[in-house]
Design an enzyme around this catalytic site. Structure first.
Site, short mmCIF file in Angstrom:
data_model
loop_
_atom_site.label_atom_id
_atom_site.label_comp_id
_atom_site.label_asym_id
_atom_site.label_seq_id
_atom_site.Cartn_x
_atom_site.Cartn_y
_atom_site.Cartn_z
N CYS A 113 0.81 -1.22 0.00
CA CYS A 113 0.00 0.00 0.00
C CYS A 113 0.84 1.27 0.00
O CYS A 113 0.30 2.38 -0.07
CB CYS A 113 -0.96 -0.01 1.18
SG CYS A 113 -2.06 -1.44 1.17
N HIS A 123 -2.30 7.94 6.76
CA HIS A 123 -2.60 6.68 6.10
C HIS A 123 -3.88 6.06 6.66
O HIS A 123 -4.52 5.27 5.98
CB HIS A 123 -1.43 5.70 6.28
CG HIS A 123 -1.64 4.37 5.64
ND1 HIS A 123 -1.58 4.19 4.28
CD2 HIS A 123 -1.95 3.15 6.17
CE1 HIS A 123 -1.83 2.92 3.99
NE2 HIS A 123 -2.05 2.26 5.12
N GLU A 146 -0.33 4.99 14.02
CA GLU A 146 0.13 6.16 13.25
C GLU A 146 0.03 7.43 14.08
O GLU A 146 0.95 8.26 14.04
CB GLU A 146 -0.69 6.31 11.97
CG GLU A 146 -0.21 7.49 11.12
CD GLU A 146 -0.92 7.62 9.79
OE1 GLU A 146 -0.51 8.49 8.98
OE2 GLU A 146 -1.88 6.85 9.55
N LYS A 154 -9.15 8.46 3.27
CA LYS A 154 -9.68 7.14 2.94
C LYS A 154 -11.10 6.97 3.46
O LYS A 154 -11.81 6.04 3.05
CB LYS A 154 -8.77 6.04 3.50
CG LYS A 154 -7.43 5.92 2.78
CD LYS A 154 -6.62 4.77 3.36
CE LYS A 154 -5.26 4.64 2.67
NZ LYS A 154 -4.34 5.73 3.04
N HIS A 211 -9.70 2.52 0.50
CA HIS A 211 -8.26 2.28 0.45
C HIS A 211 -7.89 1.72 -0.92
O HIS A 211 -8.22 0.59 -1.26
CB HIS A 211 -7.86 1.30 1.54
CG HIS A 211 -6.39 1.13 1.72
ND1 HIS A 211 -5.45 1.84 0.98
CD2 HIS A 211 -5.67 0.32 2.56
CE1 HIS A 211 -4.24 1.48 1.35
NE2 HIS A 211 -4.34 0.56 2.31
N PHE A 265 1.74 -3.68 3.83
CA PHE A 265 2.08 -5.01 4.32
C PHE A 265 3.56 -5.28 4.05
O PHE A 265 4.10 -4.91 3.00
CB PHE A 265 1.25 -6.08 3.62
CG PHE A 265 -0.19 -6.16 4.07
CD1 PHE A 265 -0.69 -5.35 5.06
CD2 PHE A 265 -1.05 -7.09 3.48
CE1 PHE A 265 -2.01 -5.43 5.47
CE2 PHE A 265 -2.37 -7.19 3.89
CZ PHE A 265 -2.86 -6.36 4.89
#
Length: 420
Positions: free
Chosen positions: A168, A308, A319, A340, A345, A406
């Site tokens: 991502c 994010h 985060e 998002k 996403h 990931f």
């Protein structure tokens, strides 16, 4: 010993195809307006799936942009790439005569590549009694780097050309690579961005198996709810974002319109877990610190962070912990927002469209909102301006965009208002 004087890197073109708008202006206006792009999945029968909704691109007819025969040679992720890149290139004027195309490159990202192509071909293969009869375009439609090739072939761009894959964080990684090549004098301009088309049976089913997706099927439009006490996973999105990064002197020489300036970027790794972010956000913290150092900024210089935050219980708080650790008391003076909540996403394409949001924020002095958050989670700090509910007007001279993927990948980019 060779010394290199780093060049300034400016933004001269933007292109977007997203769940909340099929061009940059529509995308930006809907972000400012807090429009949700979520709705029931239309691409396949979701009866047997835990999640039955996503943020799909809407009203998209590929034949409005290219010949049907050409479109059939492309997976949807490449079709999306071509549309966003075309808008950005035409916006920038790099398609005009007299441009040295040997110094123009393409760095395009996708976390998954041709997922639908792979899914369809394998199903057809297994249903055919394992007879090895594949479509001759199976591999060229599948591979993640092919979008960069298609863009270059359409416009004759003969410079640097490759694909970045960091889950991502992929399209933010593409922006960082493009930025570094240009400021080191290896290219005059680069088409950078990413595209993703993961709203497929394999995409939804696979992320369901990971328990990563929201299953709020009765309230799809508000399912993506960063920081909320009832956040239960992310909402899948699809689309593409493209940004033309260019050497400042080259842009000025050809009279290009300049929309912003990229001034820093950094990539780090959590080195912690396959799919989860570090609980204290250590990799994200390191990335933000390095990006600020690269941009030669202090924490006082940053006005807005496009976070994010995907609306997952663990990711959102990690985060915010990282941001608090980097910015200290200065965090109360920032605007933070999770767009998002509107777009869903877009996986490997997320960073590109969120970078566009940052660039537009510096242009218009408006911070797009975080929508759908009704009750803050008990773990969410209350001293941060999360831009809840509606857009906020403020001077945005510097904007930062965070993306994580990931494998522990972190990629952070920094843009500033262009002042000549």
């Amino acid at each position: 010993m060779r010394t290199v004087t780093l060049k300034r890197v400016v933004v001269t073109g933007l292109g977007a195809l997203t769940p909340v708008g099929n061009d940059v202006n529509t995308f930006w206006n809907n972000l400012k307006g807090g429009v949700s792009g979520a709705g029931p999945i239309t691409k396949f029968d979701t009866t047997e799936f835990k999640t039955k909704f996503a943020c799909e691109v809407k009203g998209f007819d590929v034949e409005q942009f290219m010949d049907k025969k050409d479109a059939r040679k492309m997976d949807h992720f490449t079709q999306y790439a071509m549309v966003a890149a075309t808008e950005a290139i035409e916006n920038s004027g790099l398609n005009k005569e007299g441009i040295d195309k040997t110094k123009i490159g393409v760095i395009w990202a996708s976390g998954n590549g041709g997922m639908l192509t792979f899914e369809e071909q394998i199903v057809e293969f297994t249903q055919g009694g394992y007879v090895p009869r594949f479509n001759p375009f199976f591999i060229p439609k599948l591979i993640a780097d092919i979008a960069a090739g298609h863009i270059a072939m359409k416009y004759g761009f003969m410079g640097i050309n490759f694909c970045t894959v960091s889950a991502c964080a992929s399209s933010t990684s593409a922006l960082i690579d493009a930025f570094n090549y240009i400021r080191m004098g290896k290219a005059n301009a680069i088409v950078a961005g990413g595209s993703e088309a993961p709203v497929t049976r394999a995409g939804i089913g696979g992320f369901n198996a990971l328990k990563a997706l929201s299953t709020r099927n009765d309230r799809a439009e508000s399912a993506s709810r960063p920081f909320d006490a009832e956040r239960d996973g992310f909402v899948m999105g699809e689309g593409a974002g493209a940004i033309i990064l260019e050497d400042y002197d080259h842009a000025i020489q050809r009279g290009a319109t300049i929309y912003g300036e990229m001034i820093g970027g950094a990539s780090t790794c959590d080195a912690y877990h396959l799919t989860a972010t570090h609980p204290e956000g250590l990799g994200a913290k390191l990335g933000m610190e390095q990006a600020l150092e690269d941009a030669e900024l202090t924490i006082q210089d940053v006005d807005y962070i496009n976070s994010h935050t995907t609306s997952t219980p663990v990711g959102d708080i990690s985060e915010l912990k990282a941001i608090a650790s980097v910015f200290g008391e200065q965090v109360t003076k920032l605007n933070i927002s999770g767009t998002k909540s509107m777009t869903g996403h877009l996986l490997g394409a997320a960073g590109a469209i969120e970078a566009i949001a940052c660039i537009k924020a510096t242009q218009d002095n408006i911070v797009p909102p975080t929508i759908n958050t009704t009750v803050l989670g008990e773990d969410i700090p209350t001293n941060m301006n999360l831009t809840l509910g509606k857009a906020q007007e403020r001077i945005v001279n510097v904007a930062m965009s965070n993306t994580f993927g990931f494998g522990g990948h972190n990629a952070i980019v920094v843009f500033k208002k262009f002042n000549g």
